[in-house]
Design a protein around this motif. Structure first.
Motif: not given
Length: 305
Positions: A63-69, A239-246, A259-267
């Protein structure tokens, strides 16, 4: 991922179907107007808690949203947009973006994040239009892309990048296109959308969505011809998907962008994204997926309390 501002009736933004563009020539950028925007960590007037929101917006690494951590460098950057002095709808436009440090020098070294040095997320301010673009960098360090805006009105461009040795950032730039914007669209809370032969379903928790709380958003993809789960998704930008939210706003800023990416969930046949919404309000989401080499972007609205 991080942020920006503006300074003229035209700033930054872009359109086009998801994809990559060849660099435009320097000559095509002549007779242009330049617009600057400070990195959102250093922009004024963003309101209290803006930096804190960006630092806390990382429930997990997908789960990403550009910012200084915490503990990351916090060097100022600014994005400078070069656009023609007049932009018309439905006509190609040469755009240039230059990332500068706090002294005004061009930043030319960037880490590749999700296969690109710079991601451009373009939305109309009414959130009816969305595009995910990837400009190319010329020898002078400027990023260039050609874009066509679909209609008149105001647009926001989120430039997502990571200077080498620095934190990942998002800069929001603005542009205005001549002509009338499309009529207002009704916000619908439908939970499925069919794009070609792919039906995308959104699954939300049964309880209400609360601002500031981690949430898992899940997507099911079904082949409309066979009515079976899609099993042939291909990676898109690693990634298998990208999620952009505004977040719905009169003029979206970096604080409204996720901006978020899918969590690993094999199968699993379900793609799950973990994120959180910073404030109450209406948010529009675009789930991007690559099926058979075609990038689809499914649109959904959610209301956060």
């Amino acid at each position: 991922m991080n942020r920006l501002v503006i300074a003229v009736a035209i700033a930054s933004s872009l359109l086009v179907i998801p994809g990559c563009y060849s660099p435009t020539s320097e000559a095509s950028l002549k007779e242009s107007v330049e617009v600057e925007g400070m990195d959102s960590n250093h922009a004024e007037g963003m309101g209290e808690g803006h930096d804190q929101h960006h630092q806390q917006h990382h429930p997990d690494s997908h789960s990403e949203h550009s910012g200084d951590g915490p503990g990351e460098p916090q060097n100022a950057t600014q994005a400078k947009l070069t656009v023609p002095s007049a932009i018309a709808a439905n006509q190609p436009v040469a755009l240039g973006i230059e990332i500068q440090d706090s002294t005004g020098n061009t930043v030319s070294e960037f880490d590749i994040v999700h296969e690109k040095k710079l991601h451009l997320i373009v939305v109309s301010d009414d959130l009816q239009f969305f595009s995910h673009l990837h400009p190319t960098q010329n020898q002078a360090g400027q990023f260039q892309v050609e874009n066509t805006f679909p209609s008149g009105g105001n647009y926001t461009l989120f430039a997502d990048y990571k200077p080498t040795g620095d934190a990942q950032r998002v800069s929001a730039l603005k542009t205005t296109v001549a002509g009338n914007p499309p009529p207002p669209a009704e916000m619908t809370l439908t939970r499925s959308q069919t794009l070609g032969n792919t039906k995308v379903g959104l699954m939300l928790p049964p309880e209400k969505i609360s601002a500031g709380e981690p949430i898992t958003l899940a997507f099911d993809l079904e082949d409309t011809k066979t009515q079976t789960p899609v099993t042939d998704l291909q990676p898109y930008l690693g990634e298998l998907g990208h999620l952009v939210i505004v977040k719905q706003s009169d003029s979206p800023t970096e604080a409204d962008y996720i901006h978020a990416h899918p969590m690993p969930n094999p199968g699993s046949e379900t793609l799950e994204f973990m994120t959180q919404f910073p404030q109450p309000g209406n948010y529009k989401m675009w789930g991007e997926f690559n099926r058979n080499g075609e990038i689809i972007a499914a649109e959904f609205w959610v209301t956060v309390q």
